[in-house]
Motif scaffolding. Structure first.
Motif, PDB file in Angstrom:
ATOM      1  N   LEU A   1       5.389  30.593 -18.263  1.00  0.00           N
ATOM      2  CA  LEU A   1       5.592  29.859 -17.035  1.00  0.00           C
ATOM      3  C   LEU A   1       4.203  29.582 -16.547  1.00  0.00           C
ATOM      4  N   ASP A   2       4.176  28.227 -15.835  1.00  0.00           N
ATOM      5  CA  ASP A   2       2.962  28.025 -15.176  1.00  0.00           C
ATOM      6  C   ASP A   2       2.806  28.341 -13.860  1.00  0.00           C
ATOM      7  N   MET A   3       1.690  29.335 -13.587  1.00  0.00           N
ATOM      8  CA  MET A   3       1.729  29.866 -12.229  1.00  0.00           C
ATOM      9  C   MET A   3       1.403  28.920 -11.114  1.00  0.00           C
ATOM     10  N   ALA A   4       0.956  27.739 -11.422  1.00  0.00           N
ATOM     11  CA  ALA A   4       1.015  26.687 -10.527  1.00  0.00           C
ATOM     12  C   ALA A   4       2.495  26.076  -9.831  1.00  0.00           C
ATOM     13  N   LYS A   5       3.241  26.214 -10.819  1.00  0.00           N
ATOM     14  CA  LYS A   5       4.828  25.534 -10.719  1.00  0.00           C
ATOM     15  C   LYS A   5       5.678  26.701 -10.439  1.00  0.00           C
ATOM     16  N   ALA A   6       5.278  28.066 -10.318  1.00  0.00           N
ATOM     17  CA  ALA A   6       6.173  29.094 -10.096  1.00  0.00           C
ATOM     18  C   ALA A   6       6.602  29.026  -8.816  1.00  0.00           C
ATOM     19  N   LYS A   7       7.983  29.441  -8.512  1.00  0.00           N
ATOM     20  CA  LYS A   7       8.847  29.524  -7.281  1.00  0.00           C
ATOM     21  C   LYS A   7       8.331  30.840  -6.559  1.00  0.00           C
TER      22      LYS A   7
ATOM     23  N   LEU B   1      14.284  42.896 -15.681  1.00  0.00           N
ATOM     24  CA  LEU B   1      13.311  41.686 -14.940  1.00  0.00           C
ATOM     25  C   LEU B   1      13.107  40.931 -16.121  1.00  0.00           C
ATOM     26  N   PRO B   2      13.150  39.664 -15.919  1.00  0.00           N
ATOM     27  CA  PRO B   2      12.682  38.696 -16.895  1.00  0.00           C
ATOM     28  C   PRO B   2      10.962  38.668 -17.196  1.00  0.00           C
ATOM     29  N   SER B   3      10.718  38.413 -18.471  1.00  0.00           N
ATOM     30  CA  SER B   3       9.301  38.103 -18.723  1.00  0.00           C
ATOM     31  C   SER B   3       8.994  36.782 -18.918  1.00  0.00           C
ATOM     32  N   PHE B   4       8.142  36.487 -17.613  1.00  0.00           N
ATOM     33  CA  PHE B   4       7.578  35.155 -17.533  1.00  0.00           C
ATOM     34  C   PHE B   4       6.421  34.677 -18.459  1.00  0.00           C
ATOM     35  N   THR B   5       5.738  35.575 -19.146  1.00  0.00           N
ATOM     36  CA  THR B   5       4.772  35.376 -20.216  1.00  0.00           C
ATOM     37  C   THR B   5       5.520  34.698 -21.118  1.00  0.00           C
TER      38      THR B   5
END
Length: 49
Positions: free
Chosen positions: A25-31, A17-21
């Protein structure tokens, strides 16, 4: 037994799985699918500790 299973799943998650940190990645803009992956990784990490 349960803890060992979650430790194994955590190692598999780390590879697959990809690491979004790392991608900042902005949590407010996450899909929705990104939030689902983040939630899954949190659940597995919490249970493996």
């Amino acid at each position: 037994m349960k803890k060992q299973l979650f430790k194994l799943v955590a190692k598999i998650n780390k590879v697959l799985l990809p690491s979004f940190t790392k991608k900042r990645l902005d949590m407010a803009k996450a899909k929705k699918w990104q939030l689902a992956i983040i939630g899954w990784r949190y659940f597995v990490t919490k249970n493996s500790l």
